[in-house]
Design a protein around this motif. Sequence first.
Motif, PDB file in Angstrom:
ATOM      1  N   GLN A   9       0.837  -1.203   0.000  1.00 48.09           N
ATOM      2  CA  GLN A   9       0.000   0.000   0.000  1.00 48.09           C
ATOM      3  C   GLN A   9       0.872   1.253   0.000  1.00 48.09           C
ATOM      4  O   GLN A   9       0.557   2.234  -0.681  1.00 48.09           O
ATOM      5  CB  GLN A   9      -0.909   0.013   1.230  1.00 48.09           C
ATOM      6  CG  GLN A   9      -1.977  -1.047   1.221  1.00 48.09           C
ATOM      7  CD  GLN A   9      -2.702  -1.115   2.548  1.00 48.09           C
ATOM      8  OE1 GLN A   9      -2.100  -1.353   3.590  1.00 48.09           O
ATOM      9  NE2 GLN A   9      -4.016  -0.886   2.502  1.00 48.09           N
ATOM     10  N   ILE A  10       1.954   1.229   0.752  1.00 52.14           N
ATOM     11  CA  ILE A  10       2.877   2.363   0.799  1.00 52.14           C
ATOM     12  C   ILE A  10       3.504   2.585  -0.567  1.00 52.14           C
ATOM     13  O   ILE A  10       3.568   3.720  -1.055  1.00 52.14           O
ATOM     14  CB  ILE A  10       3.954   2.148   1.883  1.00 52.14           C
ATOM     15  CG1 ILE A  10       3.320   2.218   3.272  1.00 52.14           C
ATOM     16  CG2 ILE A  10       5.084   3.174   1.739  1.00 52.14           C
ATOM     17  CD1 ILE A  10       4.239   1.789   4.407  1.00 52.14           C
ATOM     18  N   GLU A  11       3.946   1.520  -1.215  1.00 50.83           N
ATOM     19  CA  GLU A  11       4.568   1.647  -2.540  1.00 50.83           C
ATOM     20  C   GLU A  11       3.587   2.205  -3.566  1.00 50.83           C
ATOM     21  O   GLU A  11       3.956   3.047  -4.389  1.00 50.83           O
ATOM     22  CB  GLU A  11       5.137   0.294  -3.002  1.00 50.83           C
ATOM     23  CG  GLU A  11       6.348  -0.161  -2.213  1.00 50.83           C
ATOM     24  CD  GLU A  11       7.505   0.830  -2.245  1.00 50.83           C
ATOM     25  OE1 GLU A  11       7.777   1.422  -3.316  1.00 50.83           O
ATOM     26  OE2 GLU A  11       8.142   1.021  -1.191  1.00 50.83           O
ATOM     27  N   GLN A  12       2.354   1.763  -3.524  1.00 47.50           N
ATOM     28  CA  GLN A  12       1.341   2.277  -4.448  1.00 47.50           C
ATOM     29  C   GLN A  12       1.082   3.761  -4.200  1.00 47.50           C
ATOM     30  O   GLN A  12       1.000   4.547  -5.140  1.00 47.50           O
ATOM     31  CB  GLN A  12       0.040   1.486  -4.307  1.00 47.50           C
ATOM     32  CG  GLN A  12       0.105   0.096  -4.869  1.00 47.50           C
ATOM     33  CD  GLN A  12      -1.156  -0.711  -4.572  1.00 47.50           C
ATOM     34  OE1 GLN A  12      -1.961  -0.361  -3.713  1.00 47.50           O
ATOM     35  NE2 GLN A  12      -1.319  -1.814  -5.296  1.00 47.50           N
ATOM     36  N   ALA A  13       0.938   4.139  -2.942  1.00 45.72           N
ATOM     37  CA  ALA A  13       0.686   5.540  -2.606  1.00 45.72           C
ATOM     38  C   ALA A  13       1.889   6.412  -2.945  1.00 45.72           C
ATOM     39  O   ALA A  13       1.733   7.550  -3.404  1.00 45.72           O
ATOM     40  CB  ALA A  13       0.329   5.666  -1.124  1.00 45.72           C
ATOM     41  N   LEU A  14       3.101   5.887  -2.754  1.00 44.20           N
ATOM     42  CA  LEU A  14       4.322   6.624  -3.123  1.00 44.20           C
ATOM     43  C   LEU A  14       4.362   6.892  -4.617  1.00 44.20           C
ATOM     44  O   LEU A  14       4.712   8.004  -5.046  1.00 44.20           O
ATOM     45  CB  LEU A  14       5.571   5.823  -2.740  1.00 44.20           C
ATOM     46  CG  LEU A  14       6.269   6.174  -1.457  1.00 44.20           C
ATOM     47  CD1 LEU A  14       7.443   5.230  -1.227  1.00 44.20           C
ATOM     48  CD2 LEU A  14       6.727   7.597  -1.406  1.00 44.20           C
ATOM     49  N   SER A  15       4.024   5.900  -5.415  1.00 46.23           N
ATOM     50  CA  SER A  15       4.024   6.067  -6.874  1.00 46.23           C
ATOM     51  C   SER A  15       3.077   7.185  -7.287  1.00 46.23           C
ATOM     52  O   SER A  15       3.421   8.033  -8.116  1.00 46.23           O
ATOM     53  CB  SER A  15       3.611   4.770  -7.566  1.00 46.23           C
ATOM     54  OG  SER A  15       4.587   3.788  -7.357  1.00 46.23           O
ATOM     55  N   LYS A  16       1.904   7.200  -6.704  1.00 47.38           N
ATOM     56  CA  LYS A  16       0.915   8.237  -7.014  1.00 47.38           C
ATOM     57  C   LYS A  16       1.403   9.610  -6.558  1.00 47.38           C
ATOM     58  O   LYS A  16       1.306  10.593  -7.290  1.00 47.38           O
ATOM     59  CB  LYS A  16      -0.405   7.893  -6.335  1.00 47.38           C
ATOM     60  CG  LYS A  16      -1.513   8.879  -6.593  1.00 47.38           C
ATOM     61  CD  LYS A  16      -2.790   8.482  -5.862  1.00 47.38           C
ATOM     62  CE  LYS A  16      -3.829   9.572  -5.986  1.00 47.38           C
ATOM     63  NZ  LYS A  16      -5.009   9.299  -5.158  1.00 47.38           N
TER      64      LYS A  16
END
Length: 101
Positions: A9-16
């Motif tokens: 979830q952190i990686e997805q939010a970081l990408s955004k």
Amino acid sequence: MSEKLANQQIEQALSKLNLGNDLSQQWHIMDEKLTKTFKFKSFIGAFGWMSQIAIWAEKLNHHPEWFNVYNKVEVQLTTHDVGGISELDFKLAEKMELFFK
């Protein structure tokens, strides 16, 4: 109350969050905290930005760890109540980006 986000979830939010930022100006994880250094044209610019963010931090009841020297503000975000990074950290980071641009 917020919940601690999983690594995926952190990686997805970081990408955004990092869309549109060049590599040298991206958010990253350091010491298990959402981290970024903002650079401004002057001390007044940095301090003014911090003042704007302080208002939003108070509204969210979520306060950053930050350090200011002249035109730079180093930011680290974590949610102490959950022992890690939560959605609140990303909400505050988004506000920081909005007011930085």
